[in-house]
Design an enzyme around this catalytic site. Structure first.
Site, PDB file in Angstrom:
ATOM      1  N   HIS A  34      -3.147   3.712  -1.674  1.00 19.05           N
ATOM      2  CA  HIS A  34      -3.020   2.520  -2.518  1.00 19.05           C
ATOM      3  C   HIS A  34      -3.683   2.753  -3.871  1.00 19.05           C
ATOM      4  CE1 HIS A  34      -1.856   0.489   1.205  1.00 19.05           C
ATOM      5  NE2 HIS A  34      -1.439  -0.515   0.458  1.00 19.05           N
ATOM      6  N   LYS A  39      -7.823  -1.579  -4.796  1.00 19.39           N
ATOM      7  CA  LYS A  39      -7.783  -2.186  -3.459  1.00 19.39           C
ATOM      8  C   LYS A  39      -9.154  -2.020  -2.817  1.00 19.39           C
ATOM      9  CE  LYS A  39      -5.191  -2.167   0.904  1.00 19.39           C
ATOM     10  NZ  LYS A  39      -5.009  -3.637   0.907  1.00 19.39           N
TER      11      LYS A  39
END
Length: 243
Positions: free
Chosen positions: A130, A134
């Site tokens: 990601h 995040k």
């Protein structure tokens, strides 16, 4: 016409959700508030469904207010714990709540393919990548994938590693025996590989989200069909995706 509110509207996912709802002929955006704003305002404007893309600390308060107000909730916020899930099951008695780790239809299919493949392999690992903003790991998608695979098969070989020279080098091993690796990099959005191996062969199941627009069809689907779900709490978009 479904009247929809968005909580977390100033974030990237929230802003894109507002655009998608406003542009869909079957939905009407009646309120868009930031993560720190009061969720009580949604009842005042007649919102039937509220989409929450905030952070876990804000979502805990927002969802309790929505449940008390009898408003349906579609939740894309990550980082909610098992205790949070239990609390939501107890809270949503007048309306429905759908929590989806991933709203991309392709990601839902990826998880289903991994579940179907699990009984045919002896080893498996999950690599999720990601963007570097995040804050939780592993991702909800990776955890849900591992859980689905564990339900499909409990017969996984033990990790052969005896000498771990750097703590965490082998990732995080779930209770089922499936290892999960989390990568955080600039320039990424949301990506996951499920690796399954046997003697002489390996199966790779991969899904790549290259733009957040990929999540919007799933969000709209959830908003429009949440009233058709069983009362209370539902986890996973796959309930609404026919296989």
């Amino acid at each position: 016409m479904v009247k929809v509110g968005v909580c977390g509207a100033h974030g990237r996912m929230g802003a894109q959700t507002c655009q998608a709802i406003a542009g869909n002929p079957d939905t009407e955006l009646v309120a868009a508030v930031g993560s720190a704003d009061q969720a009580s305002s949604f009842a005042e404007v007649g919102a039937e469904v509220v989409v929450d893309f905030t952070v876990a600390t804000a979502a805990r308060t927002n969802l309790r207010v929505l449940a008390d107000s009898g408003i349906h909730a579609v939740v894309g916020t990550s980082g909610l714990s098992d205790d949070d899930i239990t609390a939501l099951r107890d809270s949503f008695t007048r309306s429905h709540c759908l929590i989806a780790p991933n709203f991309a239809i392709g990601a839902v299919l990826m998880m289903r393919f991994a579940e179907l493949s699990a009984p045919f392999f002896e080893t498996a690992e999950i690599i999720e990548t990601h963007h570097n903003q995040k804050i939780d790991a592993p991702s909800g998608t990776a955890l849900q994938t591992a859980q689905a695979m564990a339900k499909a098969s409990s017969d996984w070989l033990a990790d052969p590693t005896l000498d771990v020279r750097i703590t965490g080098a082998r990732g995080a091993r779930t209770e089922s025996g499936i290892t999960v690796h989390s990568v955080r990099l600039k320039g990424r959005v949301a990506h996951q590989e499920v690796l399954l191996g046997n003697d002489g062969e390996m199966l790779t199941i991969r899904h790549d989200t290259v733009d957040r627009s990929a999540f919007m069809p799933g969000v709209i689907l959830a908003v429009k069909q949440i009233v058709d779900l069983p009362p209370g709490l539902t986890v996973g978009l796959e309930t609404l995706v026919p296989f």
